[in-house]
Design an enzyme around this catalytic site. Structure first.
Site, short mmCIF file in Angstrom:
data_model
loop_
_atom_site.label_atom_id
_atom_site.label_comp_id
_atom_site.label_asym_id
_atom_site.label_seq_id
_atom_site.Cartn_x
_atom_site.Cartn_y
_atom_site.Cartn_z
N HIS A 96 35.36 65.04 58.09
CA HIS A 96 34.61 65.41 56.84
C HIS A 96 33.22 65.24 57.42
CE1 HIS A 96 34.21 66.10 52.48
NE2 HIS A 96 32.71 65.52 52.70
N HIS A 147 29.05 67.06 57.23
CA HIS A 147 28.16 68.28 56.93
C HIS A 147 27.31 68.53 58.14
CE1 HIS A 147 29.16 67.79 52.55
NE2 HIS A 147 29.28 66.55 53.12
N SER A 166 24.36 64.38 51.84
CA SER A 166 23.43 63.23 51.11
C SER A 166 24.27 62.30 50.25
CB SER A 166 22.70 64.37 50.02
OG SER A 166 23.79 64.73 49.11
N ARG A 185 35.16 54.91 46.56
CA ARG A 185 33.97 55.02 45.99
C ARG A 185 33.72 54.22 45.02
NH1 ARG A 185 31.96 60.66 45.12
NH2 ARG A 185 30.10 59.51 44.76
N ASP A 245 31.33 61.48 56.50
CA ASP A 245 30.42 62.20 55.42
C ASP A 245 29.08 62.43 56.23
OD1 ASP A 245 30.03 63.72 53.17
OD2 ASP A 245 29.82 61.89 51.95
N GLU A 267 20.13 67.55 46.16
CA GLU A 267 20.38 67.28 44.82
C GLU A 267 19.14 66.83 44.34
OE1 GLU A 267 22.65 66.30 47.29
OE2 GLU A 267 24.61 66.36 46.45
N THR A 317 27.46 70.06 47.84
CA THR A 317 27.05 70.45 46.70
C THR A 317 26.53 71.97 46.53
OG1 THR A 317 26.41 68.30 46.51
CG2 THR A 317 25.89 69.74 44.66
N HIS A 347 36.53 60.19 49.80
CA HIS A 347 35.69 59.24 49.00
C HIS A 347 36.49 58.43 48.13
CE1 HIS A 347 32.77 62.22 50.46
NE2 HIS A 347 32.77 62.92 49.32
ZN ZN Z 1 32.07 64.70 49.13
#
Ligand code: ZN
Length: 397
Positions: free
Chosen positions: A65, A67, A295, A231, A291, A74, A103, A228
């Site tokens: 995972h 990006h 962000s 979290r 991740d 955001e 997002t 996540h």
């Molecule tokens: Zn995520």
């Protein structure tokens, strides 16, 4: 001239510990793992040796995972995060990465994600992608999830679909179940995982939607890879239950774990894995992802944006090291979370093991400190003595 490589006398973790062994690499694959290996090709192939004394050889890391295209946004357009470069990956031991959009599925789309994935593959590592972003309906490259997974080589599933988050599209049960069904069937028809990578937010609804699909339909828990999971403490409790019922859960690593643990109730990865193991849950049931380049926006209780950080791929090895050094989890168990476990849940053939026939993706770690020394991707030495030796197109030597 072709080159064969022999790694001499390293402690080999396949990831199961196999003892001190030599590893022979030929044509980008692991040709043999054994003692006192010799390779004589009558001068047709140059044989190079890497001294593995004092090193632990583990499979190259798989980040399930990341990006790679950048994410975020955001806090407005200036908070979009930068793309990953080759260095961000190989210098952190990552030889296989699965790219995802977050997002913002408008400013970033599947065309750009796949272009980025192909670029990194050209630069020497292995890349895959999930189709979609946080949003539902899922924005695909072709006209459907089924077609994306079946016909686009790099696409192995859907994701990261967001639930239980104020940034989610708030999918209904029907919408969410349909996504899972499409991914499952596409996976079956194409021999891929067809996994649904699900972003879990902070809300008290936790992973309710996933549980409802597993309980109310014929789709099994193994179709999902919720991420996540650590979290917050309440979410993690439910995720452990999901793992107990046969699901695999994905921890998000954190470069700055001390900071996050103090300002919110994020579950430290090493402590979470220790709990999972102590509950008798199989050590096959967890993965750790970075991740990376995603962000890390901070919102207040009213959902107002407060500030933004960025995920770093360097957290993967750091989390594994913490498992070993702080929680006494054997390296061969901890490292499964970034090698054989993601390879298995994502059905990445030829990945995640140091065994004959597998791709020659190998990291050499210094035994005493568990820091990265050498990274080999598809037989090519990318990092040597902790220094980058293969550079991305726009990286300087
Ligand atoms: Zn995520």
């Amino acid at each position: 001239m072709s080159i064969a490589t022999i790694i001499r006398n390293a402690k080999v973790y396949q990831p199961e510990y196999a003892g001190r062994k030599d590893i022979l690499i030929l044509n980008g694959k692991i040709a043999a793992v054994g003692e006192n290996l010799t390779a004589d090709f009558g001068g047709c192939i140059e044989v190079r040796e890497i001294q593995g004394e004092g090193m632990a050889a583990v499979p190259g890391f798989i980040d399930s995972h990341e990006h790679i295209l950048g994410g975020g946004g955001e806090g407005g357009f200036h908070t979009r995060t930068p793309e990953a470069s080759l260095k961000d990956l190989t210098m952190n031991g990552i030889t296989t990465v699965v790219g995802c959009i977050g997002t913002d599925g408008i400013g970033r789309d599947m065309t750009a994600l796949l272009a980025k994935a192909h670029g990194l593959e050209n630069e020497g590592i292995s890349t895959y992608a999930y189709t979609g972003s946080y949003q539902v309906p899922v924005r695909t490259l072709t006209d459907s999830i089924l077609k994306d997974i079946m016909m686009l080589d790099k696409v192995i599933g859907v994701g990261e679909v967001a639930i239980s988050d104020h940034r989610s599209s708030q999918p209904t049960f029907q919408e969410f179940a349909r996504i899972a069904a499409d991914a499952r069937v596409a996976g079956m028809l194409s021999g891929k995982a067809g996994i649904i990578n699900v972003h879990l937010g902070d809300s008290p609804r936790k992973l309710d939607l996933i549980q409802k699909v597993v309980h109310d339909t014929e789709i099994p828990a193994s179709q999902f890879l919720p991420t996540h999971v650590n979290r917050n403490a309440a979410l993690f409790d439910d995720c452990l239950q999901f793992a107990k019922e046969g699901g695999t859960i994905d921890f998000t690593g954190n470069e700055d774990i001390d900071y996050w643990e103090t300002i919110c109730d994020e579950v430290r990865v090493c402590k979470g894995i220790r709990r999972l193991l102590d509950m008798g849950i199989s050590s096959d049931r967890f993965t750790i992802s970075s991740d990376g380049q995603g962000s890390m926006p901070v919102f207040n209780a009213r959902g107002e944006f407060q500030g933004i950080g960025i995920g770093k791929a360097s957290c993967l090895l750091k989390e594994v090291r913490e498992c070993v050094q702080k929680e006494d989890i054997p390296l061969e168990t901890a490292v499964k979370g970034i090698t054989s476990n993601p390879a298995s849940v994502l059905k990445l053939s030829g990945k995640g093991h140091i065994k004959p026939g597998y791709d020659a993706d190998i990291c050499l770690l210094k035994e005493d400190t568990l820091t990265l020394d050498t990274v080999i991707a598809k037989g090519q030495v990318m990092v040597q003595d902790g220094k980058q030796v293969v550079f991305g197109t726009f990286e300087k030597a």
